[in-house]
Each structure stands twice: as C-alpha cells, then as structure tokens.
Enzyme design. Structure first.
Site: not given
Ligand code: A3P
Length: 283
Positions: A213, A208-209, A242, A42, A89
C-alpha cells in the site's frame, strides 16, 4: 493555524468538513445496502478500505467520507450507482439518523490508543490541514483531554461499543489484522455476505500489506476526489510505520502511567478495553 479547526457540537473538526455540511448530516438519506466504515482517526481506516476494495466481485464503490467537503458533497453521494462503502470518523451520536434507522452494515475498526495517539501526532505534524503540534508531550495532553479532531478516543470508542453486539455491526482490531490478516478478511467477507475462496483471500492479504500500500501511494497520483479520511486526500501522509507498539518509542514511563490510569478508569466496563489489553500492547 487556529482556523484549520472549528468546533461542532463541542467536538473539533478540520476545515475540510464545512459547518454547513456538519449541520445537515441528519438530512443524509442512507440506503439499506450501504456499508459504513467507521473509526477514530489513525486506526487503520485506509487498510480496511483497501481490503474491501480488493474483494473480487464485491460490486461496491468506496466513496469519500460523509463528513468531507461542503454541502454539495452530500448531494454527490446520491449519484453513486453501486453499493456504497462510506468511510467516516464520526462518533455514534453524530452519525446520521437514517444510518441507524436502516440498520446499515457498519465495520468499526479500533486500535490501541497509545499507538493511535502516536500516529495522530505524526499526522498533525505532517498534514497541512491540521495545526502543527509544538511537542509530543503537549500533543499527548490534548489527546487525553479530547482536544483533537473528532474528540476523545475514549468517547468515540465507547459510543460505538454500545452497539458492538448489534447484528449489523462488526468490530475489528488493528492488532488482529496485524496478527492474522486472512482471518480478519474471512470475518469481513462473511459479515458482508460475499463469498471468497482461500486463494483469493491470500491474494487480498498480499495486495493490502503495508509495503504494498505504501509503494502504491507513492506511485499513484493522488486524486483529490478520492479520499478515505476527511483530514486529507494525500495518501502519502498515511503510510508511516504500520506497526503495533510504536508507542514505546514516544511515551515516558510517567506518560505511560498517566495514560494507563485514564484508560483503566474510562474502559473499566469495556470489552473492547479488555481485548486491547489482551493484545498486549496496552499495559
Ligand atoms: P502509523 O502512523 O502508526 O504508521 P488511518 O488509515 O485510519 O488513517 O490509519 C493510519 C495508520 O494505519 C498508520 O499508522 C498507517 O501506517 C497504518 N496502516 C495503513 N495501512 C496499513 C497496512 N496495510 N498495514 C498496517 N498498517 C497500516
């Protein structure tokens, strides 16, 4: 619900990462030109992955996470012909030894831990591969104890921060991407040694805003073989809000002070901790 998670070397993993696979990670054969995209869950992994995928002429293939699936997935990674961008991760300790030996390029993305905790809380709630948390306070307690997937945020960040100044490592902050995405894209392309002109850079930033997305995730049929996070291949679970500072809507003043106290203690010698404080969402 308990069977959704299992423990490997003391750290919780989802059942999407098989025990056999985790046991054999050290047999993974890294290539010198591999790029690893590393983060605590995340922190903005999908975002950075999307940026890299949008670099024109990068000649890369974004793969699934190295810790995802069963042991056959490790074999499958060998069949990727192009330069691989491999998300993970994993903590530094758990990262395959060949990645360290070959000094593969590593992009590490970090995010304010209070926002990360809130984001992970929602992921736990919405993601069928993770056990549903009872309440926010009980989840926060687990987060602070490191009793969540991939363990303690603090341990993860500190394990990678030891290598922050290595030549093959680039640290990025979610908050800096929110502040000035083009600047971060510049940093990233310079680090990867790919030349991109200014027009192309603003185009990558547009593509890629968050809104772009998010709406693409809704439109695309999710391909279960194309996942950036080992905890789900459903992209619709990823684009929630976001923003920076959403923690304020969840933390009580008491929870904030407990969190901040632990943060100050754990991060007292950490440059990353200082940077996060400067981004102003921490204290
Ligand atoms: P929130 O839950 O706070 O909205 P990861 O990709 O590591 O799983 O991180 C997911 C978090 O990054 C989510 O945070 C998600 O909304 C946010 N995110 C994903 N793409 C983004 C983008 N283009 N811009 C800003 N935030 C983004």
């Amino acid at each position: 619900q308990a069977s959704l998670l299992h423990r490997h070397k003391g750290t919780l993993f989802s059942a999407m990462s098989s025990k056999e696979l985790l046991d054999s990670l050290d047999s993974f054969d890294a290539r010198e030109d591999d790029i690893f995209l590393v983060s605590y869950p995340k922190s903005g992994t999908h975002w950075v992955a999307e940026v890299i995928e949008n670099i024109p002429g990068a000649g890369i293939t974004l793969t699934y996470p190295i810790e995802w699936g069963d042991i056959s997935k490790l074999e499958e990674l060998k069949t990727v012909a192009k330069r691989r961008v491999i998300p993970t991760h994993l903590s530094y300790e758990m990262t395959p030894v060949s990645v360290k030996q070959k000094k593969c390029k590593i992009v590490y993305i970090v995010r304010d831990p209070k926002d990360t905790a809130v984001s992970l809380f929602h992921y736990y709630r919405d993601n069928p591969n993770l056990p549903s948390p009872d309440t926010w306070p009980s989840f926060l307690e687990l987060f602070l104890k490191g009793e969540v997937v991939y363990g303690s945020w603090f341990d993860h960040v500190l394990s990678w921060e030891k290598h922050k100044n290595d030549k093959n490592v680039l640290f990025l902050f979610y908050e800096e991407m929110k502040e000035d995405l083009v600047k971060t894209i510049k940093k990233m392309t310079a680090f990867l040694g790919i030349s991109v002109d200014d027009t192309e850079m603003s185009k990558i930033a547009q593509n890629t805003s968050f809104s772009e997305m998010k709406s693409n995730a809704v439109k695309e049929n999710c391909d279960p073989n194309h996942t950036v996070c080992a905890l789900t291949s459903d992209r619709n679970l990823v684009f929630r809000k976001g923003v920076v500072g959403d923690w304020i809507n969840y933390f009580t003043p008491k929870q904030k002070s407990v969190f901040d106290e632990l943060f100050r203690e754990k991060m007292k010698h950490s440059d990353v901790g200082r940077c996060l404080e400067e981004y102003g969402t921490q204290m």
